[in-house]
Design a protein around this motif. Structure first.
Motif, PDB file in Angstrom:
ATOM      1  N   LYS A   1      57.761   9.195  81.634  1.00 46.28           N
ATOM      2  CA  LYS A   1      57.330   8.426  82.789  1.00 46.28           C
ATOM      3  C   LYS A   1      57.400   6.936  82.458  1.00 46.28           C
ATOM      4  CE  LYS A   1      53.187   7.655  85.433  1.00 46.28           C
ATOM      5  NZ  LYS A   1      51.776   8.034  85.495  1.00 46.28           N
TER       6      LYS A   1
ATOM      7  N   LEU B   1      66.232   4.434  87.788  1.00 47.79           N
ATOM      8  CA  LEU B   1      66.941   5.295  86.843  1.00 47.79           C
ATOM      9  C   LEU B   1      68.342   4.721  86.667  1.00 47.79           C
ATOM     10  CD1 LEU B   1      67.007   8.029  85.229  1.00 47.79           C
ATOM     11  CD2 LEU B   1      68.070   9.000  87.250  1.00 47.79           C
TER      12      LEU B   1
ATOM     13  N   VAL C   1      59.407   8.962  93.750  1.00 48.74           N
ATOM     14  CA  VAL C   1      58.780   9.920  92.845  1.00 48.74           C
ATOM     15  C   VAL C   1      57.582  10.557  93.545  1.00 48.74           C
ATOM     16  CG1 VAL C   1      57.625  10.229  90.638  1.00 48.74           C
ATOM     17  CG2 VAL C   1      59.490   8.589  90.842  1.00 48.74           C
TER      18      VAL C   1
ATOM     19  N   VAL D   1      58.672  12.762  84.017  1.00 50.06           N
ATOM     20  CA  VAL D   1      59.298  12.787  85.338  1.00 50.06           C
ATOM     21  C   VAL D   1      60.522  13.694  85.261  1.00 50.06           C
ATOM     22  CG1 VAL D   1      60.448  11.456  87.130  1.00 50.06           C
ATOM     23  CG2 VAL D   1      58.527  10.458  85.887  1.00 50.06           C
TER      24      VAL D   1
ATOM     25  N   VAL E   1      63.776  14.588  87.038  1.00 47.42           N
ATOM     26  CA  VAL E   1      64.644  14.065  88.092  1.00 47.42           C
ATOM     27  C   VAL E   1      65.485  15.221  88.609  1.00 47.42           C
ATOM     28  CG1 VAL E   1      66.458  12.442  88.674  1.00 47.42           C
ATOM     29  CG2 VAL E   1      64.712  11.807  87.012  1.00 47.42           C
TER      30      VAL E   1
ATOM     31  N   SER F   1      68.523  12.858  95.304  1.00 49.15           N
ATOM     32  CA  SER F   1      67.969  12.682  93.962  1.00 49.15           C
ATOM     33  C   SER F   1      66.550  12.163  94.094  1.00 49.15           C
ATOM     34  CB  SER F   1      68.794  11.663  93.171  1.00 49.15           C
ATOM     35  OG  SER F   1      69.839  12.298  92.521  1.00 49.15           O
TER      36      SER F   1
ATOM     37  N   GLY G   1      62.401  12.064  91.936  1.00 46.35           N
ATOM     38  CA  GLY G   1      61.652  12.364  90.728  1.00 46.35           C
ATOM     39  C   GLY G   1      60.377  13.111  91.070  1.00 46.35           C
TER      40      GLY G   1
END
Lengths: 154, 650
Positions: free
Chosen positions: A33, A52, A59, A80, A82, A89, A91
């Motif tokens: 994280k 990222l 997230v 996290v 992903v 995409s 998290g």
């Protein structure tokens, strides 16, 4: 939903003492994280956004999403995961990733859902492992993937 | 479709893509036919295009395209042999054929088995070939001056749809053409030109495009309106000289590849991240005493900057194809109205970001049409005003700092502010006794309510689309300005950020929500609230500030973003932002810095909200929201005073 997939590998993680799993192929990577920037006007289970490698991801705090409660202060959520599913995409914060599960034959089956529990909407199946049941999360519902799927470019 | 194997599909698609590019680039040659002293070279080029398309289309099995280009080829051949005189109407037919081919190919792109009805145009082409269709005035000195509508054919009637299809072509191109502004040797063109069936390669078309650039640059720019315009013109040239200068270099062979746009965007993402990491390492290394490390860091810094500049430039495309479309719009409008018009273009060698380019087309089409329709007088009107018969419109592109400056000038009658004022009162946009400067009155033409359909002419109602122009330009973070002198003409100035992906931003800190980025272009000025008399609000009125005689309402950025936290409105910094043309103060705790930021889409999971432009990664690697106070507050502030609120007092 996911019974049609050929791959039977799942990634197992812990959250608030419970064991959960998601399909391995949905996982892009697992990262420590990092700093998360909070975003105003968002639901409590939305933790914020992370960077990222240049891609900005939302997230979700899975614990809050499942329980609707504020985070238990005793639990340090440090990892996290992903995911990359349906072209989205995102998290998700969990306590720790424990192992990769191979769900052979009859070991995976429908979850005995308790409809009164709102969290049941996010559970897809259960896997019977050597040391007990593992709940398989339905990522589509859990992370509201449909909402972000056809997102027009900003 | 089942009978088609992958290979067949692929060659068909390749043919369509290639053909579309070729068509677009040849459009300029069609247009130049009207003014070129030596149409032979142009005709050769067009003939070769038709010929190659015919061959290619036959080879991949597009019979109708082949048939059409065959007919077109015949007509061009007749013109080459002077059996059909070159005239404006016949050029119109050629241009329509060009459009039709583009339509057919676009349709085929979606549906490989589409079929078409081309009887109208084919008949028209046949008419020219047979000599049953003739130009009324075949050899004028100034070809554009003979734009009277030909009764014998429907060809010259203005096709309103054509502009829409023209402007929509740009965004439809998914792939970006990566190209260097260096040029191939002419021999390459000859080489490919001798291959009849093979469709011409992209590099050949580049060569042709280059030749066009050179031709138009050599053409002396004739500008009326005196020294003022001329002086401006030279400064425009110097402004454009940066990116353009390479066109004067000796011919050099260059290979061109087509790359999907998302690959380039991905590259830019990675490079942006590289820059961020680079600056993090640099700050970490700054505490080290190692001299060699510092030297290496400097090299790394320079190298990463170079890489960034290069990767950003990959999204840049030449404005030339857009210019060709605009030339077409002016020509068609002039034809329909029977006004002779000369369009001078400057700075068409510039490169601008693809997404900006895509959004520039519509506003410019509106402005140019208005310039020809309303700006320029009729030929009789010009004679009365003692102006030359041919109306002049000038379009120029230039770089100014981080912006692209686009100007459209006409030497027409200008905009009469008295008429605008009367009209605005009629439309209840302003009150009878409202005191406005001339400039403010002229700017009313951008008001959404200013123009009505009832008064719109076939081409452009007075001010039709002007509000759209303004909205479109503001959407890409730009500004529109108009200056006008009655009897002399008008100048529309569009200032647009060079790249949509990169903007100048102010990084600000809020009291309760952390950091945000605000586009610098929105901020008129910044004021330290400590030193200013802030009225903290009275019953029914919020906090405000009196600034140079204007009451400026104050909002904290926190409350704009929905925070319930109580944030003091008497300290911090107010950013003055125009909302609906009135100043509003946005309070932030502090301004951290101004910096260039790379705009990225909002992350998945972030529900888009009004005024959230996107997100970006700041120098420390943390993501941050980019918010637009203008959009967040748009419509929330009601300024329009009714008569009752005035209390009826004058």
């Amino acid at each position: 939903m996911s019974t049609g997939t050929v791959d039977n590998r799942f990634i197992e993680f812990k959250l608030g003492g419970q064991r959960y799993a998601i399909p391995l192929l949905a996982v892009k990577e697992v990262m420590q994280k990092t700093d998360i920037t909070s975003v105003p006007n968002m639901p409590a289970y939305f933790e914020g956004m992370i960077n990222l490698r240049g891609q900005i991801l939302g997230v979700y705090n899975v614990q809050r999403r499942l329980t609707g409660k504020a985070k238990d202060s005793k639990i340090e959520q440090e990892v996290v995961i992903v995911i990359d599913q349906l072209g989205v995409s995102m998290g998700m914060i969990v306590d720790e990733v424990t192992s990769v599960l191979h769900a052979e034959g009859n070991s995976i089956g429908p979850a005995p859902l308790k409809e009164s529990d709102p969290a049941s909407a996010y559970i897809g199946a259960v896997i019977q492992s050597d040391n007990g049941l593992v709940q398989v999360l339905n990522l589509r519902e859990l992370l509201e993937l449909e909402k972000y799927r056809a997102k027009p470019a900003a | 479709m089942s009978g088609m194997d992958d290979f067949e599909l692929e060659i068909k698609r390749d043919f369509i893509n290639e053909a579309l590019i070729n068509l677009e680039e040849t459009e300029g040659s069609f247009m130049e036919l009207e003014v070129s002293p030596d149409p032979k070279t142009l005709l050769d080029k067009i003939f070769r295009l038709a010929h190659n398309l015919k061959g290619g289309a036959r080879a991949v099995g597009f019979g109708q395209v082949a048939e059409f280009t065959h007919q077109l080829e015949n007509l061009v051949q007749k013109i080459q042999r002077s059996e059909v005189p070159l005239s404006s109407p016949v050029i119109t037919t050629l241009l329509q054929s060009n459009d039709r081919l583009a339509d057919m190919l676009s349709e085929l792109k979606n549906n490989l088995e589409a079929s078409f009805d081309n009887t109208d145009l084919l008949a028209s082409i046949q008419g020219w070939i047979d000599g049953t269709q003739v130009a009324p005035d075949p050899a004028p000195d100034t070809p554009q001056a003979t734009i009277e509508t030909t009764a014998s054919s429907s060809d010259t009637s203005f096709d309103i749809d054509s502009s829409q299809s023209l402007s929509s072509e740009v965004p439809q191109e998914i792939e970006s053409l990566v190209e260097e502004k260096k040029f191939a040797a002419p021999s390459l063109s000859d080489f490919f030109g001798d291959e009849p069936v093979q469709s011409p390669s992209a590099s050949e078309k580049r060569v042709e495009a280059v030749q066009e650039v050179q031709v138009s640059e050599l053409k002396p720019a004739t500008v009326a309106g005196g020294t003022d315009l001329k002086a401006k013109q030279s400064s425009g040239d110097s402004g454009a000289s940066g990116p353009k200068s390479s066109s004067k270099e000796p011919a050099k062979e260059v290979e061109i590849i087509r790359v999907p746009l998302d690959k380039i965007d991905k590259l830019n993402d990675f490079v942006g991240e590289l820059i961020v990491l680079q600056s993090v390492v640099q700050s970490q290394a700054s505490t080290e005493a190692n001299v060699k490390l510092h030297a290496t860091m400097r090299q790394l810094f320079k190298l990463s900057k170079d890489i960034q500049t290069l990767s950003m430039s990959l999204r840049m495309l030449p404005v030339k194809p857009l210019v060709q479309k605009l030339q077409r719009v002016v020509r068609d409008t002039a034809n329909t109205l029977g006004k002779p018009v000369e369009l001078t273009v400057e700075g068409e060698g510039l490169d601008i970001d693809k997404s900006v380019l895509d959004r520039l087309a519509d506003p410019l089409i509106h402005i140019l049409r208005n310039a020809v329709d309303h700006g320029l007088e009729s030929p009789e009107g010009r004679a009365e005003a003692g102006k030359g018969a041919i109306g002049k419109v000038m379009l120029s592109f230039m770089n100014e700092g981080n912006s692209l400056l686009v100007e459209v000038r006409d030497d027409g009658k200008g905009i009469n502010h008295e008429i605008v004022r009367k009209k605005a009162i009629e439309k209840k946009l302003i009150t009878d006794n409202q005191q406005l400067s001339e400039k403010q009155i002229i700017n009313l033409i951008f008001h959404p309510g200013f123009s009505t359909k009832a008064e719109a002419s076939e081409i452009s109602g007075r001010g039709v689309g002007m509000d759209v122009v303004k909205t479109n330009v503001e959407k890409v973070g730009g500004q529109v300005d108009v200056t006008t002198v009655i009897g002399k003409g008008s100048i529309f100035k569009l200032q647009i950020p060079l790249s949509l992906a990169v903007v100048d931003g102010l990084v600000v800190n809020t009291a309760s929500l952390g950091r945000f980025v605000i586009p610098l272009s929105q901020v008129q000025e910044t004021l330290n609230l400590k030193s200013l008399p802030v009225s903290s609000g009275q019953l029914g009125i919020g906090s405000c500030l009196q600034l140079r005689g204007v009451v400026v309402p104050l909002f904290t950025l926190d409350e704009c973003l929905g925070s319930k936290a109580q944030v003091s409105k008497s300290e911090g910094t107010a950013l003055i932002v125009n909302v609906n043309d009135r100043p509003v103060g946005i309070i932030v705790q502090e301004i951290l810095r101004g910096q260039q930021i790379v705009i990225k889409p909002l992350g998945n999971g972030v529900a888009a909200q009004k005024g959230w432009v996107g997100s970006c990664v700041l120098g420390d690697g943390l993501p941050t929201l980019i918010v637009s106070p203008q959009d967040m507050l748009h419509g929330k502030i009601n300024y329009e005073l009714s008569e009752e609120q005035w209390g009826g007092a004058a």
